[in-house]
Design an enzyme around this catalytic site. Sequence first.
Site, PDB file in Angstrom:
ATOM      1  N   GLY A  15       0.851  -1.185   0.000  1.00 46.93           N
ATOM      2  CA  GLY A  15       0.000   0.000   0.000  1.00 46.93           C
ATOM      3  C   GLY A  15       0.890   1.240   0.000  1.00 46.93           C
ATOM      4  N   ALA A  47      -8.841   4.859  -1.362  1.00 49.01           N
ATOM      5  CA  ALA A  47      -9.108   6.123  -0.667  1.00 49.01           C
ATOM      6  C   ALA A  47      -9.706   7.129  -1.638  1.00 49.01           C
ATOM      7  CB  ALA A  47      -7.813   6.660  -0.061  1.00 49.01           C
ATOM      8  N   GLY A  50      -8.844  12.204   0.440  1.00 53.89           N
ATOM      9  CA  GLY A  50      -7.575  12.855   0.208  1.00 53.89           C
ATOM     10  C   GLY A  50      -6.598  12.756   1.352  1.00 53.89           C
ATOM     11  N   GLU A 114     -12.826  18.828   5.209  1.00 56.90           N
ATOM     12  CA  GLU A 114     -13.533  17.646   5.695  1.00 56.90           C
ATOM     13  C   GLU A 114     -13.885  17.814   7.163  1.00 56.90           C
ATOM     14  OE1 GLU A 114     -11.119  14.243   4.766  1.00 56.90           O
ATOM     15  OE2 GLU A 114     -11.971  14.067   2.761  1.00 56.90           O
ATOM     16  N   HIS A 244     -17.636   3.409   9.539  1.00 59.21           N
ATOM     17  CA  HIS A 244     -18.244   4.380   8.630  1.00 59.21           C
ATOM     18  C   HIS A 244     -19.745   4.149   8.685  1.00 59.21           C
ATOM     19  CE1 HIS A 244     -19.099   6.683   5.032  1.00 59.21           C
ATOM     20  NE2 HIS A 244     -17.866   7.131   5.079  1.00 59.21           N
ATOM     21  N   ARG A 293     -20.104  11.252  12.602  1.00 62.39           N
ATOM     22  CA  ARG A 293     -20.058   9.860  12.161  1.00 62.39           C
ATOM     23  C   ARG A 293     -20.404   8.830  13.229  1.00 62.39           C
ATOM     24  NH1 ARG A 293     -14.506   8.463   8.977  1.00 62.39           N
ATOM     25  NH2 ARG A 293     -15.035   9.721   7.186  1.00 62.39           N
ATOM     26  N   HIS A 354     -14.170   0.545   9.245  1.00 61.51           N
ATOM     27  CA  HIS A 354     -13.513   1.367   8.228  1.00 61.51           C
ATOM     28  C   HIS A 354     -12.021   1.528   8.490  1.00 61.51           C
ATOM     29  CE1 HIS A 354     -13.347   4.294   5.061  1.00 61.51           C
ATOM     30  NE2 HIS A 354     -13.087   5.309   5.858  1.00 61.51           N
ATOM     31  N   ARG A 389      -9.774   8.561  14.712  1.00 59.14           N
ATOM     32  CA  ARG A 389      -8.958   9.125  13.638  1.00 59.14           C
ATOM     33  C   ARG A 389      -9.646  10.331  13.000  1.00 59.14           C
ATOM     34  NH1 ARG A 389      -8.702   7.786   7.499  1.00 59.14           N
ATOM     35  NH2 ARG A 389     -10.902   7.487   7.911  1.00 59.14           N
TER      36      ARG A 389
HETATM   37  C1  LIG Z   1     -12.815   2.952   1.170  1.00 55.87           C
HETATM   38  C2  LIG Z   1     -11.735   3.666   1.932  1.00 55.87           C
HETATM   39  C3  LIG Z   1     -11.548   5.033   1.767  1.00 55.87           C
HETATM   40  C4  LIG Z   1     -10.527   5.692   2.479  1.00 55.87           C
HETATM   41  N1  LIG Z   1     -10.312   7.033   2.261  1.00 55.87           N
HETATM   42  C5  LIG Z   1      -9.268   7.653   2.889  1.00 55.87           C
HETATM   43  C6  LIG Z   1      -8.949   9.024   2.602  1.00 55.87           C
HETATM   44  O1  LIG Z   1      -9.588   9.671   1.773  1.00 55.87           O
HETATM   45  N2  LIG Z   1      -7.908   9.585   3.267  1.00 55.87           N
HETATM   46  C7  LIG Z   1      -7.157   8.912   4.199  1.00 55.87           C
HETATM   47  O2  LIG Z   1      -6.218   9.477   4.762  1.00 55.87           O
HETATM   48  N3  LIG Z   1      -7.432   7.608   4.462  1.00 55.87           N
HETATM   49  C8  LIG Z   1      -8.456   6.975   3.829  1.00 55.87           C
HETATM   50  N4  LIG Z   1      -8.707   5.650   4.089  1.00 55.87           N
HETATM   51  C9  LIG Z   1      -7.776   4.921   4.959  1.00 55.87           C
HETATM   52  C10 LIG Z   1      -6.489   4.651   4.178  1.00 55.87           C
HETATM   53  O3  LIG Z   1      -6.811   4.317   2.848  1.00 55.87           O
HETATM   54  C11 LIG Z   1      -5.683   3.510   4.793  1.00 55.87           C
HETATM   55  O4  LIG Z   1      -5.528   3.715   6.162  1.00 55.87           O
HETATM   56  C12 LIG Z   1      -4.298   3.432   4.144  1.00 55.87           C
HETATM   57  O5  LIG Z   1      -4.436   3.330   2.744  1.00 55.87           O
HETATM   58  C13 LIG Z   1      -3.508   2.259   4.690  1.00 55.87           C
HETATM   59  O6  LIG Z   1      -2.349   2.115   3.916  1.00 55.87           O
HETATM   60  P1  LIG Z   1      -1.343   0.939   4.230  1.00 55.87           P
HETATM   61  O7  LIG Z   1      -0.229   1.059   3.276  1.00 55.87           O
HETATM   62  O8  LIG Z   1      -1.058   0.921   5.671  1.00 55.87           O
HETATM   63  O9  LIG Z   1      -2.222  -0.373   3.935  1.00 55.87           O
HETATM   64  P2  LIG Z   1      -2.895  -0.877   2.588  1.00 55.87           P
HETATM   65  O10 LIG Z   1      -3.004   0.172   1.565  1.00 55.87           O
HETATM   66  O11 LIG Z   1      -4.144  -1.583   2.974  1.00 55.87           O
HETATM   67  O12 LIG Z   1      -1.845  -1.931   2.068  1.00 55.87           O
HETATM   68  C14 LIG Z   1      -1.600  -3.118   2.778  1.00 55.87           C
HETATM   69  C15 LIG Z   1      -0.808  -4.030   1.885  1.00 55.87           C
HETATM   70  O13 LIG Z   1      -0.379  -5.171   2.590  1.00 55.87           O
HETATM   71  C16 LIG Z   1      -0.661  -6.350   1.843  1.00 55.87           C
HETATM   72  N5  LIG Z   1      -0.772  -7.448   2.792  1.00 55.87           N
HETATM   73  C17 LIG Z   1      -1.675  -7.625   3.786  1.00 55.87           C
HETATM   74  N6  LIG Z   1      -1.392  -8.751   4.467  1.00 55.87           N
HETATM   75  C18 LIG Z   1      -0.291  -9.286   3.890  1.00 55.87           C
HETATM   76  C19 LIG Z   1       0.469 -10.462   4.121  1.00 55.87           C
HETATM   77  N7  LIG Z   1       0.173 -11.331   5.104  1.00 55.87           N
HETATM   78  N8  LIG Z   1       1.526 -10.723   3.328  1.00 55.87           N
HETATM   79  C20 LIG Z   1       1.843  -9.883   2.314  1.00 55.87           C
HETATM   80  N9  LIG Z   1       1.163  -8.762   2.049  1.00 55.87           N
HETATM   81  C21 LIG Z   1       0.108  -8.473   2.825  1.00 55.87           C
HETATM   82  C22 LIG Z   1      -1.921  -5.990   1.093  1.00 55.87           C
HETATM   83  O14 LIG Z   1      -2.132  -6.836   0.002  1.00 55.87           O
HETATM   84  C23 LIG Z   1      -1.599  -4.552   0.691  1.00 55.87           C
HETATM   85  O15 LIG Z   1      -0.729  -4.530  -0.411  1.00 55.87           O
HETATM   86  C24 LIG Z   1      -9.715   4.980   3.390  1.00 55.87           C
HETATM   87  C25 LIG Z   1      -9.908   3.609   3.556  1.00 55.87           C
HETATM   88  C26 LIG Z   1     -10.895   2.945   2.835  1.00 55.87           C
HETATM   89  C27 LIG Z   1     -11.069   1.466   3.025  1.00 55.87           C
END
Ligand SMILES: Cc1cc2nc3c(=O)[nH]c(=O)nc-3n(C[C@H](O)[C@H](O)[C@H](O)COP(=O)(O)OP(=O)(O)OC[C@H]3O[C@@H](n4cnc5c(N)ncnc54)[C@H](O)[C@@H]3O)c2cc1C
Length: 540
Positions: A15, A47, A50, A114, A244, A293, A354, A389
């Site tokens: 991610g 996301a 933003g 927001e 959410h 919310r 969420h 958050r």
């Molecule tokens: C619908 C939605 C809308 C959102 N909108 C916003 C927004 O507008 N602004 C904001 O700030 N936040 C928003 N959020 C929250 C934000 O998107 C997340 O908190 C953030 O993207 C998390 O990023 P990350 O890199 O930690 O995890 P992720 O982006 O979830 O990435 C995790 C990665 O780990 C991998 N993974 C998981 N388990 C394993 C494993 N065992 N082995 C190998 N790989 C694994 C997954 O495949 C993925 O590639 C939103 C969330 C959602 C669900």
Amino acid sequence: MTASQDFDVLIVGSGLAGLSAALHLAPTLRVAVLTKRQLADGASGWAQGGIAAALAEGDSFNAHVDDTLVAGAGLCDPAAVRFTVEHAPPSIAWLQALGVPFSQEGDALHLTREGGHSARRIVHATDATGAAVQDTLVARVRATPNITVLEHHTLVDLVTSCVPGQAGHQPDQLGTARCLGLTALDTATGQVRTFAAPHTILATGGAGQVYLHTTNPDTATGDGIAAACRAGCRVTHMEFIQFHPTSLHHPQARSFLISEAVRGEGGQLKLPDSAGGTRFMPAHDARAELAPRDIVARAIDHEMKTHGLPCVHLDITHQPAEFIRAHFPTIHARCLALGIDITRAPIPVVPAAHYTCGGVRTDLRGRTDLAGLHAIGETACTGLHGANRLASNSLVECMVFARAAAHDIAQHPQPVTHVPPVRHEGRTLAGSEAAAVARHRDALRRLMWDDVGIVRSNARLARAGQGVALLRRDVHTLWTRFAPTRELLELRNLVEVAELIVRSAQARAENRGLHFSTDNPERPDVALSATVADADLGAA
Ligand SMILES: Cc1cc2nc3c(=O)[nH]c(=O)nc-3n(C[C@H](O)[C@H](O)[C@H](O)COP(=O)(O)OP(=O)(O)OC[C@H]3O[C@@H](n4cnc5c(N)ncnc54)[C@H](O)[C@@H]3O)c2cc1C
């Protein structure tokens, strides 16, 4: 059994957190990014809203800090909040330099506002910010020679220099123990492979999949949190799960968010009753559908439980069809594809898990309790979010702590310790046992939804604790007898995370932020959290 492979840094998860860390490290170090499915998968690409950064004229770091502290209801770490807020603008500049096509207003970035933010502060790329960021980073990572991408590799466990269950399994006893690498299931071959590195970064995202209803992708099974916990690291604040209020309820539509802007444009929440839809929010809060919310989510949960409903209705049909199509093109198209014309019929909605505010405890460098192990992004608990958050603070946290962890690792080079290949043997999971894995996952998610959801009580938490303990026993039996599959190891992690959430919820004898129990006394923090997100429109 293949020999172990070694790198300077192993990053689990692709991610925003994982890919940012990889790009910061790659110029000088050999990096491997392991990811469960494909590089673009995860919550980051989903996301919409933003990324928060105090960039506008008249805005300030102090104002962003204050808004975050108010949302966190007294449990934020002020140092982590200030660190994040002050590093937000350079993180945005970094993304711009990489080529992320943010929405502009003339020569400047366009900023939206927001809920809970006292200024226009949200950098975005129309209503698909995550996809724009993720597409850019994925392309950069694929073009960077020092980064080895290992798709379809799922973390099984961390390899450490101490034996779990013996000295070193408690955080205060970890002492000189180190993380030496990890094992991962190559789902293409079914083999468990061993990887060695002096530094490992967990960036596996959140754990929304532990609940029946969630906005999170299927990958969000709390794998990194569970693995770090098994390795002896502290995991904190797991009781604070952000729900959410409105996700689409339809058998073919998993995890689709109905933006809060629909309520902002006059959408009304109604019971799906024979009276043609009785509106219920005014009975719960004077601000009705525009209440924060957590209050709206609690009200929907109350109505669903009281009337035994699978969902409630969100009705925007009083607005002209043209207005709806222009303001909500994505929601309109998605619902129409499922046979719901939102210009003429209400939208079936449920609240959904969420965001996981808690996680693996880290310091400002992303360090966990175990030397050689960092955690970043939604997997980590940096102290930024406290008990709730603030909208759009999570993407920025991913970038700020990815950079901090990369910097820390680059400053502390270490030799690789040879790790002999770890054996994982057992019969192939099939037939009724494979069906049991799917059944247990469903049972766990329902149990967590019913008993550890938006509104909790001592009795429900106790019942959940017993249910989770029973499932844990069955899963342990499956784990010791069968060769791992992705489904089995996800179930193992979901059970672990469920137990952490239940125990954390039981330990918090107060209503604070996102944790609400009918057995806890009312306290001012509830009112505090209720001041957040009054204008929570379009926030995610
Ligand atoms: C619908 C939605 C809308 C959102 N909108 C916003 C927004 O507008 N602004 C904001 O700030 N936040 C928003 N959020 C929250 C934000 O998107 C997340 O908190 C953030 O993207 C998390 O990023 P990350 O890199 O930690 O995890 P992720 O982006 O979830 O990435 C995790 C990665 O780990 C991998 N993974 C998981 N388990 C394993 C494993 N065992 N082995 C190998 N790989 C694994 C997954 O495949 C993925 O590639 C939103 C969330 C959602 C669900």
